[in-house]
Design an enzyme around this catalytic site. Structure first.
Site, PDB file in Angstrom:
ATOM      1  N   ASP A   1     -16.588  -7.383   3.893  1.00  0.00           N
ATOM      2  CA  ASP A   1     -17.045  -8.702   4.301  1.00  0.00           C
ATOM      3  C   ASP A   1     -17.787  -9.427   3.193  1.00  0.00           C
ATOM      4  OD1 ASP A   1     -19.241  -7.071   4.230  1.00  0.00           O
ATOM      5  OD2 ASP A   1     -20.072  -7.716   6.154  1.00  0.00           O
TER       6      ASP A   1
ATOM      7  N   ASP B   1     -16.300  -7.313  -2.345  1.00  0.00           N
ATOM      8  CA  ASP B   1     -15.104  -6.624  -1.861  1.00  0.00           C
ATOM      9  C   ASP B   1     -13.823  -7.396  -2.169  1.00  0.00           C
ATOM     10  OD1 ASP B   1     -16.706  -4.648  -0.597  1.00  0.00           O
ATOM     11  OD2 ASP B   1     -17.019  -5.988   1.102  1.00  0.00           O
TER      12      ASP B   1
ATOM     13  N   ASP C   1     -15.598  -0.656   3.682  1.00  0.00           N
ATOM     14  CA  ASP C   1     -16.973  -0.997   3.370  1.00  0.00           C
ATOM     15  C   ASP C   1     -17.850  -0.438   4.489  1.00  0.00           C
ATOM     16  OD1 ASP C   1     -19.065  -2.287   2.014  1.00  0.00           O
ATOM     17  OD2 ASP C   1     -18.969  -3.966   3.414  1.00  0.00           O
TER      18      ASP C   1
ATOM     19  N   VAL D   1      31.430 -13.038   7.897  1.00  0.00           N
ATOM     20  CA  VAL D   1      30.574 -13.287   9.055  1.00  0.00           C
ATOM     21  C   VAL D   1      30.302 -12.001   9.814  1.00  0.00           C
ATOM     22  CG1 VAL D   1      30.477 -14.428  11.305  1.00  0.00           C
ATOM     23  CG2 VAL D   1      31.210 -15.704   9.297  1.00  0.00           C
TER      24      VAL D   1
END
Length: 930
Positions: free
Chosen positions: A648, A652, A345, A298
């Site tokens: 977009d 892509d 892009d 622990v």
């Protein structure tokens, strides 16, 4: 009527169908191949049969993982597996309270991780809801409007300006058709289309003028097409199919936590083994040895690591969402902070995707145009001292030689380039709709890609009276070839030969600036109205050259600043676009991207090794294919870069999935949003830079937390090992519940201080961290161990020097003081370690002190409250004993701050010496040169 479809050729490409090369076949053979009819279309029965065979006309999406699979993945985390093992052993030896607490911690880890991942996915899914497009199709000889999902190969579909192309198709007829194919090719300018068969099959996708493709938009004209492919067989579907071939990779944080887990496992189980062996050699019974092992396990396992890392990542995800960036998986938050390269892009990401006139060459004189996008706010300016120009004929050409409309809100209908001309007319004070109503067309030569111009004929108010005027707009070389004269300032005419060189030089200047050039000409045709009506094409000669407009898709206002910030942060930014390399290079220069531009053909000719060597000097990639984007990401990752890819469009998508962090735009295609790991809801490149800043901040917080957690764990491991080896209190330094109480109720609050600490102001002035350098590197490990030894030393001192006898059966003062010193030193060291190498006691600190007052109170209650004393085996302390505990605890942050101060002083000294060293190194070279 159409017959049933004939069998299709076996598939040979990634989409699962044969490359039919529809663009290289005449329309009659295409219609026959598809067993359709140009006039009547398909029968309803035939369409239904084909739909059963080919499926709906939709792009298949990746199924979301089931809730149970997400939870199972959380359970399989190595940290949780170790905790489960501890819980099982605790049950075996009868330590039920310990088992219950450990099991509760595992459940909390799993529930929190699953909830956050599901919540992030739900945010993305909410962005994906889109309206089903409609299509006008001929069925059973009747034109009907149906859902585009119902289309099948062979359907005859009608298109007009404003439509979204519902499927891939071969043109049957067209009139002045242009389509915007940025969603597929990345090229922002509309593409002229006509049904004429191409002479060869080896034609790039962007140049197939007799084909139209799914999800592209019609910006001008009308057409009829026969559907050749639907659903996953379309070009869009092929790109979606590429996604399944791209295996998702682990994030840098996942990889680093895996290495840290391995390290902790070695430390934890080695320590447990030592304690068990020592206990067995001493002849202790099995239960006692297992209890020692549990206590050691622990203490050595960072029980809160999964929970707290998830909490910090969730906190980062919320911050990103507020900044308009939605992440799908929490680990993607950290990946942003490691980003060392961005492949962006162009269209709609770095640019506004709104064509704008930037420059005018009018009457052989230059004018600049201000304003961006489709807003009519802007001016046309000239050099000081120039006489006021008369833009009348140009204004007529802008309004009457175009069909696009632009609303007051900036919404356009029609060709984006023509919309830019309408906006320019508005900046000149001319209302296009009113002008069109006042001056209707008498005759017209519609635009055609064969001759690349259009001409309209009107009765116009010119020179104080109404005259019959021809207006021409088109490609500058084609218009110039039909001109006999040109206007000079003041509308004086001169032979075209005298100004031909000036005009061609102006064309070249605009092209080098990345502008798309349109030329305008006019001809006064008084008394020739009937001839124009009878044969308008014959009148397009002996024109007078009016001027040229340079049009561009302008950069987003924040793009240049965002690129600058990225460069300061050591992040390499590259632009990847479907536009021609010359246009892209001009925009890249305006952005300040860096040297080097290359076209798709040159890129494809390079080997991966050549490309890797050339990348430092290549920052603009034009006319690229989806495969090129995918390859670029792969080559950069192979070189050690952590790559972010923005986009977009569907083209892509595969590269977004391959990238370490694929960034989709909220207005982009559904396929792209599914492929990306993050969605920018405002389509803003600047938001990506903000997201990277937040990602860096979150990673720094994770490092601070792990530093804090590991030093605490090392102190506990050393405490248990020393207690076992030297038989202090029968080897039991603390009870298992004491350790769990510390992990669960004390360290939680210093971690909250680390989470909420504001990022340093110089965060984006540092280079990206090396992803090859793990969190558990040698320097970090030495620091963790040193801080752990420090906390261990004060805890051991408190245990050995405390009054009273140690006992494993009843509560004792030494064990209680050890517990208190560990708690207080954990609280104060958390404050000191929240920043590194900066001081943890620097402002702002008031909020941190408020949070840390809670665990201080909890520690006091654990020692003084009756039921907690019974649970934890603690006992009340006197005032002097409390002061002693505080004294031992305060020494920990003092030593930590002193060590950080030494490092800051050393770093400042090295920074001051570096320029001198460089100057000394340069001096001999200068001497030799002299």
């Amino acid at each position: 009527m159409a017959a049933d479809p004939i069998p299709r050729t076996p598939a040979t490409d990634i989409s699962g169908r044969a490359p039919a090369n529809w663009h290289a076949r005449d329309i009659e053979s295409v219609v026959a191949e598809l067993s359709s009819d140009r006039q009547a279309g398909l029968t309803t029965t035939s369409a239904d049969e084909r739909r059963r065979r080919h499926g709906p006309n939709e792009i298949a999406s990746e199924p979301a993982p089931a809730l149970w699979s997400i939870a199972l993945r959380q359970i399989r985390d190595p940290m949780n597996l170790m905790l489960i093992a501890v819980a099982v052993v605790s049950i075996v030896i009868g330590e039920i309270p310990t088992a219950v607490v450990v099991a509760a911690l595992v459940v909390l880890n799993v529930v929190l991780g699953t909830r956050q991942e599901v919540k992030a996915r739900a945010s993305v899914d909410a962005l994906a809801k889109m309206q089903t497009p409609q299509a006008r199709v001929v069925r059973d000889g009747i034109l009907a409007q149906i859902d585009a999902l119902e289309l099948v190969p062979g359907d005859i579909v009608q298109l007009e300006a404003g439509d979204i192309v519902p499927a891939d198709g071969r043109l049957v007829t067209s009139a002045t058709l242009e389509t915007q194919e940025a969603a597929l090719t990345g090229e922002s300018a509309p593409v002229a289309k006509d049904p004429e068969t191409l002479g060869t099959a080896d034609v790039p996708l962007g140049d197939r003028g007799d084909m139209v493709y799914q999800n592209t938009s019609v910006t001008r004209g009308t057409a009829t097409m026969v559907v050749t492919e639907t659903g996953m067989a379309t070009e869009m579907g092929q790109i979606a199919s590429m996604l399944s071939a791209v295996a998702p990779s682990k994030s840098p944080l996942q990889r680093e936590l895996d290495s840290l887990t391995a390290l902790l496992g070695i430390v934890a189980w080695t320590a447990v083994a030592i304690i068990v062996v020592i206990g067995a050699l001493r002849g202790q019974d099995v239960t006692a040895v297992l209890l020692l092992g549990i206590s050691m396990g622990v203490s050595a396992i960072p029980t809160g690591l999964p929970t707290f890392v998830q909490a910090m990542l969730a906190y980062g995800a919320r911050q990103l969402a507020e900044a308009k960036a939605v992440v799908k998986n929490l680990t993607d938050v950290e990946t942003l902070g490691a980003t060392s390269a961005i492949n962006s892009d162009k269209t709609g990401t770095l640019t506004m995707n709104q064509m704008t006139v930037r420059s005018l060459f009018f009457h052989c004189r230059w004018y600049a145009v201000t304003g961006e996008g489709y807003s009519t706010t802007g001016t046309v300016t000239a050099a000081a001292g120039a006489e006021a120009p008369d833009f009348t004929l140009l204004a007529y050409g802008l309004c009457l030689d175009s069909d696009a409309t632009v609303s007051d809100t900036g919404t356009i209908v029609g060709d984006p380039t023509e919309a830019a001309l309408v906006v320019l007319a508005a900046k000149l004070g001319i209302d296009a709709p009113l002008t069109r109503r006042s001056c209707p067309r008498v005759a017209a030569v519609p635009f055609d890609s064969a001759y690349k111009f259009m001409a309209t004929f009107h009765h116009l108010h010119v020179d104080g009276r109404t005259r019959f005027v021809e207006l021409v707009k088109g490609a500058p070389d084609m218009v110039l070839a039909r001109c006999a004269t040109a206007y000079l300032p003041g509308r004086a005419e001169t032979p075209i030969a005298e100004v031909h060189d000036r005009i061609t030089e102006a064309m070249r200047t605009m092209s080098e600036q990345g502008l798309r050039v349109l030329a305008f000409a006019a001809r006064l045709l008084d008394e020739q109205e009937q001839a124009a009506r009878d044969d308008p094409m014959s009148m397009v000669e002996n024109l007078t050259f009016v001027g040229m407009a340079g049009i561009i898709d302008p950069l987003r206002p924040e793009a240049v600043e965002s690129v600058r910030v990225a460069h300061e942060a050591g992040i390499d930014v590259r632009m990847i676009t479907g536009d021609h390399a010359i246009t892209a290079a001009a925009i890249g220069a305006e952005l300040g991207l860096g040297p080097g531009a290359v076209g798709g053909a040159e890129l494809q000719a390079m080997t991966d090794e050549q490309l890797a060597r050339a990348l430092p000097n290549l920052h603009v990639f034009g006319r690229v294919t989806p495969q090129d984007k995918l390859r670029l990401a792969d080559v950069m990752q192979s070189g050690g870069a952590v790559v972010a890819m923005t986009g977009d469009a569907v083209n892509d998508a595969a590269a977004l999935k391959k990238a370490d962090i694929g960034v989709a735009m909220g207005s982009g295609s559904e396929v792209t949003k599914q492929a990306g790991k993050m969605v920018l809801t405002d389509d803003n490149f600047g938001t990506l830079i903000t997201a990277i800043r937040l990602g860096r901040s979150i990673y720094d917080k994770i490092v601070s937390y792990i530093r804090y957690q590991m030093s605490k764990l090392f102190s506990l491991v050393l405490l248990f090992l020393v207690a076992s080896i030297f038989d202090i209190n029968d080897g039991v330094a603390l009870t298992p519940l004491m350790v769990l109480f510390q992990h669960f109720f004390i360290t939680l609050f210093p971690v909250a201080v680390i989470m909420t600490d504001p990022p340093p102001p110089n965060l984006m002035n540092k280079p990206p961290r090396d992803p090859a350098m793990p969190i558990a590197n040698r320097t970090a490990f030495a620091q963790w161990l040193a801080y752990g030894v420090l906390q261990f030393a004060v805890a051991l001192a408190a245990m050995l020097l405390a009054p009273g006898e140690l006992s494993t059966d009843t509560a004792s003062v030494p064990m209680t003081m050890t517990f208190v010193v560990l708690s207080f030193s954990s609280i104060l060291s958390g404050l000191a370690m929240r920043r590194d190498p900066e001081s943890g006691f620097a402002a702002p600190i008031l909020g941190a002190l408020k949070i840390l007052s809670i665990p201080v109170a909890v520690t006091v209650l654990a020692v003084e409250l009756g039921f907690l004393q019974d649970l934890l085996m603690t006992t009340s302390l006197t005032g002097g004993q409390w002061l002693t505990c505080i004294g031992w605890s305060v020494s920990v942050p003092i030593v930590i701050e002193a060590e950080k101060a030494l490092r800051r002083r050393r770093a400042a000294r090295d920074a001051s010496v570096a320029p001198l060293t460089a100057a000394v190194a340069v001096a001999p070279r200068r001497a030799r040169a002299d």
